[in-house]
Scaffold this active site. Structure first.
Site, PDB file in Angstrom:
ATOM      1  N   ASP A 181       0.802  -1.232   0.000  1.00  0.00           N
ATOM      2  CA  ASP A 181       0.000   0.000   0.000  1.00  0.00           C
ATOM      3  C   ASP A 181       0.833   1.279   0.000  1.00  0.00           C
ATOM      4  OD1 ASP A 181       0.735  -0.843   2.593  1.00  0.00           O
ATOM      5  OD2 ASP A 181      -0.847   0.332   3.528  1.00  0.00           O
ATOM      6  N   GLU A 216      -0.657  -2.162   5.041  1.00  0.00           N
ATOM      7  CA  GLU A 216       0.281  -2.199   6.164  1.00  0.00           C
ATOM      8  C   GLU A 216       0.192  -0.927   6.974  1.00  0.00           C
ATOM      9  OE1 GLU A 216       3.213  -1.670   8.827  1.00  0.00           O
ATOM     10  OE2 GLU A 216       3.247  -0.398   7.048  1.00  0.00           O
TER      11      GLU A 216
HETATM   12 ZN   LIG Z   1       5.131   3.433   6.402  1.00  0.00          ZN
HETATM   13 ZN   LIG Z   2       6.456   0.725   5.472  1.00  0.00          ZN
END
Ligand SMILES: [Zn+2]
Ligand SMILES: [Zn+2]
Length: 397
Positions: free
Chosen positions: A81, A139
């Site tokens: 991401d 994440e």
């Molecule tokens: Zn990051």
């Molecule tokens: Zn990262």
């Protein structure tokens, strides 16, 4: 099986790695919106001969490589991401999506993952075991790792160990950190609403001023880390936002605060959370106000397994040489690779990607973030060597 010369093979792949990274950099996608990205990953893994599963944990992709000989399963993970940041860059590969940017280097992690998948597929016939690639969404605070685990990413086959790396601009390009024990902190988000009684700015005695109460709350909270946490331990309590009030002559009824807690030990985390509640109880009650507190865990601490770290460290020494393998003080940032570490013995590595001379040393999550792409083939060689070493060390004898 003799360990292949992955460093040379990865160097030969450099053009492809840069092409992948720059394409992904131009097309950043935010947490759980990694549709195009997952498509690139799934298509490439499929072409390489992997068994591919898509839509795992919403937008995650899992690829399985069957080795030619029996053995355990080793997992490699890359996160996919981008961040809601408007990129500031003159690079030809600047983000094409307004307000979104790969400012943490996850574009590099995907390119490294695909490069590693390429090299391991090339040597599949010799590999004693299987390689499970986990390309993770969300994440950046979206709990993508937990979503993939809940969706069975690690269920069949269950990996015997897991490895991943993070490009790190604060470390010179080509250095590797692969150490046992704590590496990154646990993160919690907290939201506090202080609730008083609003009224006219000229009649404070008829009100409970939520802003005045919040002032006392703020200074009380500063004593948690300084007076309640053992000085030998580590904790951060940061209040990042404070919103209250509507007009100069109105006493605010509510104030909302948001912040984060960073800790390494669960006991210290409990101390901070307990003191937080006790102080909020005492201060607000003493001033006739009330409060609401919500705490949400973002990720547990990244704590590397000793045996897995030893495998990774040996691989790092092989790939970059002993003097480029360094120890790093644990970082107060968080990473949800720790969710995988709750299920599988694992090691999370840092790969230096900063280059001060080239101006490639902006911090992560900065609108000018960019890294030295010469780290890409090193990352590929590092993960391929680590995975192969693990399989060779743990093969059925
Ligand atoms: Zn990051
Ligand atoms: Zn990262």
């Amino acid at each position: 099986m003799i360990l292949p010369d992955y460093r040379s093979e990865a160097d030969a792949l450099r053009g492809q790695l840069v092409a992948w990274r720059r394409d992904l950099h131009q097309h950043p996608e935010l947490s759980f919106q990694e549709i195009r990205t997952a498509g690139v990953v799934a298509r490439t893994l499929g072409e390489l001969g992997y068994e591919v599963r898509t839509g795992v944990g919403r937008t995650g992709v899992v690829g399985l490589l069957q080795g030619g000989r029996p053995g355990p399963t080793v997992m490699l993970r890359a996160d996919m991401d981008a961040l809601p940041i408007q990129e500031i860059s003159d690079a030809p590969y600047v983000s094409q999506t307004p307000g979104a940017m790969h400012a943490c280097g996850h574009d590099g992690h995907i390119a490294i993952g695909l490069g590693t998948a390429t090299l391991l597929a090339r040597h599949a016939a010799e590999l004693p075991g299987r390689v499970l690639f986990v390309f993770q969404p969300a994440e950046e605070g979206g709990s993508g790792a937990a979503a993939m685990i809940a969706d069975g990413a690690l269920a069949d086959p269950k990996p015997a160990a897991a490895f991943a790396l993070h490009l790190w601009n604060m470390i010179p390009m080509g250095r590797v950190v692969a150490q046992a024990g704590p590496l990154m902190a646990a993160a919690d988000i907290l939201r506090i609403v202080v609730r008083g009684k609003g009224g006219h700015g000229a009649h404070p005695h008829e009100t409970v001023d939520a802003i005045a109460v919040t002032g006392q709350v703020l200074s009380a909270l500063q004593t948690i880390v300084s007076r309640n946490v053992d000085p030998q331990e580590t904790a951060v309590l940061t209040i990042g936002t404070l919103h209250g009030g509507t007009a100069f002559n109105v006493i605010a009824e509510t104030v909302e605060l948001q912040g984060t807690i960073r800790t390494f030990s669960p006991a210290v985390r409990e101390t901070v959370l307990t003191r937080l509640r006790v102080l909020l109880d005492g201060v607000t009650a003493g001033m006739g106000a009330q409060y609401e507190l919500a705490v949400k865990s973002v990720a547990p601490a990244v704590v590397n397994d000793a045996a897995a770290a030893e495998t990774a460290r040996a691989a790092a020494v092989q790939v970059v040489g002993p003097t480029a393998v360094t120890w790093h003080a644990p970082l107060m940032v968080s990473e949800d690779f720790s969710e995988f570490q709750k299920v599988v013995p694992a090691c999370f590595m840092l790969l230096g990607s900063g280059n001060v001379e080239l101006g490639l040393n902006a911090p992560h999550h900065n609108p000018r973030f960019d890294f030295d792409e010469r780290a890409l083939p090193i990352g590929v060689a590092l993960l391929a060597t680590t995975a192969t070493r693990f399989l060779l060390e743990n093969m059925a004898r």
